[in-house]
Motif scaffolding. Sequence first.
Motif, PDB file in Angstrom:
ATOM      1  N   GLN A  68      -6.081  -5.364 -16.052  1.00 29.28           N
ATOM      2  CA  GLN A  68      -6.477  -6.076 -14.838  1.00 29.28           C
ATOM      3  C   GLN A  68      -6.024  -5.310 -13.594  1.00 29.28           C
ATOM      4  O   GLN A  68      -4.842  -5.311 -13.256  1.00 29.28           O
ATOM      5  CB  GLN A  68      -5.882  -7.478 -14.819  1.00 29.28           C
ATOM      6  CG  GLN A  68      -6.200  -8.282 -13.569  1.00 29.28           C
ATOM      7  CD  GLN A  68      -7.679  -8.546 -13.417  1.00 29.28           C
ATOM      8  OE1 GLN A  68      -8.288  -9.185 -14.264  1.00 29.28           O
ATOM      9  NE2 GLN A  68      -8.277  -8.063 -12.336  1.00 29.28           N
ATOM     10  N   PRO A  69      -6.939  -4.655 -12.900  1.00 31.32           N
ATOM     11  CA  PRO A  69      -6.555  -4.045 -11.620  1.00 31.32           C
ATOM     12  C   PRO A  69      -6.371  -5.114 -10.557  1.00 31.32           C
ATOM     13  O   PRO A  69      -7.044  -6.151 -10.581  1.00 31.32           O
ATOM     14  CB  PRO A  69      -7.744  -3.135 -11.294  1.00 31.32           C
ATOM     15  CG  PRO A  69      -8.911  -3.787 -11.981  1.00 31.32           C
ATOM     16  CD  PRO A  69      -8.364  -4.438 -13.228  1.00 31.32           C
ATOM     17  N   PHE A  70      -5.464  -4.879  -9.612  1.00 30.61           N
ATOM     18  CA  PHE A  70      -5.270  -5.798  -8.502  1.00 30.61           C
ATOM     19  C   PHE A  70      -6.093  -5.351  -7.294  1.00 30.61           C
ATOM     20  O   PHE A  70      -6.577  -4.216  -7.234  1.00 30.61           O
ATOM     21  CB  PHE A  70      -3.789  -5.912  -8.158  1.00 30.61           C
ATOM     22  CG  PHE A  70      -2.984  -6.658  -9.195  1.00 30.61           C
ATOM     23  CD1 PHE A  70      -3.568  -7.640  -9.981  1.00 30.61           C
ATOM     24  CD2 PHE A  70      -1.642  -6.384  -9.397  1.00 30.61           C
ATOM     25  CE1 PHE A  70      -2.834  -8.330 -10.936  1.00 30.61           C
ATOM     26  CE2 PHE A  70      -0.893  -7.062 -10.349  1.00 30.61           C
ATOM     27  CZ  PHE A  70      -1.494  -8.044 -11.118  1.00 30.61           C
ATOM     28  N   ASP A  71      -6.236  -6.264  -6.346  1.00 31.39           N
ATOM     29  CA  ASP A  71      -7.102  -6.044  -5.193  1.00 31.39           C
ATOM     30  C   ASP A  71      -6.525  -4.959  -4.277  1.00 31.39           C
ATOM     31  O   ASP A  71      -5.384  -5.072  -3.816  1.00 31.39           O
ATOM     32  CB  ASP A  71      -7.240  -7.353  -4.416  1.00 31.39           C
ATOM     33  CG  ASP A  71      -8.095  -7.198  -3.182  1.00 31.39           C
ATOM     34  OD1 ASP A  71      -9.323  -7.117  -3.328  1.00 31.39           O
ATOM     35  OD2 ASP A  71      -7.529  -7.140  -2.070  1.00 31.39           O
ATOM     36  N   PRO A  72      -7.285  -3.903  -4.002  1.00 36.67           N
ATOM     37  CA  PRO A  72      -6.740  -2.801  -3.204  1.00 36.67           C
ATOM     38  C   PRO A  72      -6.241  -3.222  -1.823  1.00 36.67           C
ATOM     39  O   PRO A  72      -5.226  -2.713  -1.345  1.00 36.67           O
ATOM     40  CB  PRO A  72      -7.918  -1.826  -3.104  1.00 36.67           C
ATOM     41  CG  PRO A  72      -8.757  -2.121  -4.302  1.00 36.67           C
ATOM     42  CD  PRO A  72      -8.632  -3.597  -4.531  1.00 36.67           C
ATOM     43  N   SER A  73      -6.938  -4.152  -1.177  1.00 37.28           N
ATOM     44  CA  SER A  73      -6.508  -4.543   0.174  1.00 37.28           C
ATOM     45  C   SER A  73      -5.193  -5.319   0.121  1.00 37.28           C
ATOM     46  O   SER A  73      -4.333  -5.152   1.005  1.00 37.28           O
ATOM     47  CB  SER A  73      -7.594  -5.379   0.860  1.00 37.28           C
ATOM     48  OG  SER A  73      -7.838  -6.588   0.163  1.00 37.28           O
ATOM     49  N   CYS A  74      -5.018  -6.160  -0.891  1.00 41.38           N
ATOM     50  CA  CYS A  74      -3.755  -6.892  -1.030  1.00 41.38           C
ATOM     51  C   CYS A  74      -2.623  -5.943  -1.424  1.00 41.38           C
ATOM     52  O   CYS A  74      -1.499  -6.056  -0.920  1.00 41.38           O
ATOM     53  CB  CYS A  74      -3.903  -8.006  -2.057  1.00 41.38           C
ATOM     54  SG  CYS A  74      -4.968  -9.371  -1.529  1.00 41.38           S
TER      55      CYS A  74
END
Length: 419
Positions: free
Chosen positions: A335-341
């Motif tokens: 699960q990749p996390f959101d780049p902006s967050c």
Amino acid sequence: MPQTAPSQTNQRIDGKRLWDSLMSFAEIGATPKGGVRRLTLTDVDKRGRDRFKAECEALGLTVRVDEIGNMFARRPGRDPNRAPVLFGSHLDSQPSGGKFDGALGVLAGLEVMRSLNDLGITTEAPLELINWTDEEGSRFGHSLMGSGVWTGVYALDKVYGLTDLEGTTVATALDEIGYRGSERATPFAADAYFELHIEQGPFLEREDKQIGIVTGAQAQVWYDLVVTGQDSHAGTTPPSTRKDALVCAARIIDLVDRIMRARGEDGRGTVGQLQVFPNSRNVVPGEVRFSAEFRHPSADEVTRMDEAFQPEARRLAEACGVQLGLSVLFRIPAQPFDPSCVDLVRQGAQKLGYATREIVSGAGHDAVYVARHVPTAMIFTPCKDGLSHNEAESIKPEEAEAGCQVLFEAVVARANRSL
């Protein structure tokens, strides 16, 4: 014109208050060796939930509970029409757990709320602090249970019917402690989710880094296994007629370890639960029930581990003359996390001058399921010797403060962003 939120310059959380809160909360379910035992949906968990609810309400937060027991504490924003920024973790523990796993994320979130009150800050978007139900999975066998139901990974009715070793169902346990809420356990519109957690591994401490910028979580596959042989007398049964379920289980456990080690430092393979029947010292075991799991940052590598494990486990059972029941409990993709967050975490740490490293989470967290519906990021702090799920789990006050301060920066920046 609406009032503009103050600049974040020199806005600090209270590190001593956070540490005092962590130490005070650790008295709920405290163990003689300095850890905690707050199994989900027990009377001890209820005490923790009641304390959390009371402290949130004392800050003016509105607390609501959904039908799987997840707790949401809301602080209004200047614009009630904006989707809230979420943050939190879990308060339940392993049977012999530490003071910080899960609790750090919830109590640091509480400190963020206290500090915002102290500083007189009203964010543009509302904020919601979450205590997820049964992240650990140690009582009912399904980790990430509350977030899994909320995100639709697990069906509520199925989860309600899960039982612990004494036969108590999740539904009964929720009712017994009074935390089966009325709100539906389904995703609502949210702008972002942030979760602070101890690393539960050695890398930050080993590299003298204060903050882990978590870019995602590794893939996992979990199994339930049952080996069925034949109970027989330990003194009268010769090797040629034995159907020893425990010997077969031991060989499969060794297989798990070999498959893990073939992947180097990135591989993970564990058997953490084992039940032997009839569990008598002078009887050849006739049945063994146990768990197994593999993890790796690469989903393809987890697939290869699975493909190596299942046929070889069945071959070992056949060679032992026993029957093997092997079922996949669940698979969690990488699960990749959101780049902006993630970038807000990075910016917050850089602004504060903390040494950082990017890291992929080796553990499952509620954030992994939440990320399927809400832009998500995680923050890691070091823990001594990388030790967790252990009563000796330990972090330093300044490490807790650093993680909480980065959480504060990321949450406020997200909540005040221009739309």
